[in-house]
Enzyme design. Sequence first.
Site, PDB file in Angstrom:
ATOM      1  CD  GLN A 184      -3.057  -0.651  -0.094  1.00  0.00           C
ATOM      2  OE1 GLN A 184      -2.985   0.197  -0.470  1.00  0.00           O
ATOM      3  NE2 GLN A 184      -3.823  -1.747  -0.219  1.00  0.00           N
ATOM      4  CB  SER A 204       0.260  -6.198  -5.224  1.00  0.00           C
ATOM      5  OG  SER A 204      -0.641  -6.597  -5.921  1.00  0.00           O
ATOM      6  CG  HIS A 206      -3.833  -5.664  -7.824  1.00  0.00           C
ATOM      7  ND1 HIS A 206      -5.168  -5.219  -7.277  1.00  0.00           N
ATOM      8  CD2 HIS A 206      -3.618  -6.750  -7.046  1.00  0.00           C
ATOM      9  CE1 HIS A 206      -5.291  -6.071  -5.905  1.00  0.00           C
ATOM     10  NE2 HIS A 206      -4.083  -6.883  -5.951  1.00  0.00           N
ATOM     11  CB  CYS A 330     -19.964  -9.933   5.615  1.00  0.00           C
ATOM     12  SG  CYS A 330     -21.426 -10.620   6.132  1.00  0.00           S
TER      13      CYS A 330
HETATM   14  N1  PLP Z   1      -0.654  -6.352   1.640  1.00  0.00           N
HETATM   15  C1  PLP Z   1      -1.610  -5.261   1.904  1.00  0.00           C
HETATM   16  C2  PLP Z   1      -1.200  -4.235   2.757  1.00  0.00           C
HETATM   17  C3  PLP Z   1      -2.844  -5.309   0.859  1.00  0.00           C
HETATM   18  O1  PLP Z   1      -3.659  -4.184   0.925  1.00  0.00           O
HETATM   19  C4  PLP Z   1      -2.939  -6.419  -0.141  1.00  0.00           C
HETATM   20  C5  PLP Z   1      -4.308  -6.402  -0.837  1.00  0.00           C
HETATM   21  O2  PLP Z   1      -5.162  -5.759  -0.530  1.00  0.00           O
HETATM   22  C6  PLP Z   1      -2.025  -7.333   0.005  1.00  0.00           C
HETATM   23  C7  PLP Z   1      -0.929  -7.222   0.885  1.00  0.00           C
HETATM   24  C8  PLP Z   1      -2.299  -8.571  -0.758  1.00  0.00           C
HETATM   25  O3  PLP Z   1      -2.059  -8.116  -2.366  1.00  0.00           O
HETATM   26  P1  PLP Z   1      -2.539  -9.116  -3.750  1.00  0.00           P
HETATM   27  O4  PLP Z   1      -3.994  -8.823  -3.615  1.00  0.00           O
HETATM   28  O5  PLP Z   1      -1.721  -8.598  -4.945  1.00  0.00           O
HETATM   29  O6  PLP Z   1      -2.341 -10.446  -3.158  1.00  0.00           O
END
Ligand code: PLP
Length: 400
Positions: A184, A204, A206, A330
């Site tokens: 993040q 990540s 995306h 949920c």
């Molecule tokens: N770490 C954090 C802080 C995230 O917000 C997320 C996804 O929401 C992830 C790891 C996991 O990433 P991915 O969805 O690419 O597995």
Amino acid sequence: MEERLIYLDNNATTKIDERVLEAMMPYFKQEYANPSSMYNFSKKSSNAIKEARGKVKDFLNAKDEKEIIFTSCGSESANTAIRGFLNYNDKTKKHIITSAVEHPCVLNVYRNLEKQGYKVDYIGVNSNGEINLEELKDKVKQDTALVSIMWANNETGILNPIEKISDIVKTKNPDTKLFVDGVQAAGKVPIDVQSANVDMLGISGHKFHAPKGIGALYINSKTMITPLIIGGHQERGKRAGTENTPYIVGIGKAAELACDNLQYEMTEVKRLRDKLESGIVKSIYNARVNTGAAQRVPNTTNIGFEYIEGELILLHLSDLGICASSGSACTSGSLEPSHVLRAMNVPFTAIHGSIRWSLSRFTTESEIDYVLEKLPQVIESIAKISPYQKELAQLKSLRA
Ligand code: PLP
């Protein structure tokens, strides 16, 4: 139902940047060679992967592109770092540390390791969501193999002082490794793995305008792991499987664009986030910012609407074409407040009505204005049917 789409859930995922998609396209079509093949046809693919690795290296300010491996997502990066390191490491060191507010891709790995015999300490946070550094200092011991702390929290946007955390860990035990979930933080604040002195860091694609299905993991040259996926020699033996050339090109391009746009994120996206946050707090009497004035990434605000249900707010917003997300998940039919807000001791009155708003470089001023125009009516209509009328009336007169 309105046709418009106002996407304020960019911590869940982001829109792919057109330039990223454009860079990827040739590797779906004509450049389909296996990058490990010997013939000339594969050169363009292997060079494109090399270039992408260099871009991710620059994005994180790693020393060497050999320190970057490509994975399928942030979760795989975290699993590879944590499990991979512990599988390689001295098995007599059975103590590991993380924070109570990590993403499940870290927390659930730690819970699983606990069942396998590791002793785990979960470091707490204060009411703003900031890590308790004194507690961390106290917990690092001679048998502490690994500390995993996120750079920025996905629900609150709270930024952890990673440089300071690394200093605390390494001063207490120079052999303890530090994994940082940078998912993040990437694209929102500068990441410098060298000056922050982290051993491993995951990102990540995306979350910063590359597609879903591609991640990266920085592992510094002094840290060894046992791979989770064993097979061919790809990714220098750290992650087997034929390279996903188009997606690797995509995360490389997204990393380059994130570097170019970082200043915009930290100024303009922040300005819009601040406008949204202060506009909500000014116009809605039962709104409270859950993080106080703590340091955050520029795109996120988590706001509690007291005495009303977050799910209802989201449903009303969805009818208006507005996407945000709730702090509640949920689980098995009951509405469990998020572990992050619970660890922060967000008051019972606000925890169920907490909404995360997360912007991106594609968010416009008119979108924020639209939310600020519509939200007070949404909250008012839900407050009317709340069972807490007396408390709401008290709050209204208190904040009038
Ligand atoms: N770490 C954090 C802080 C995230 O917000 C997320 C996804 O929401 C992830 C790891 C996991 O990433 P991915 O969805 O690419 O597995």
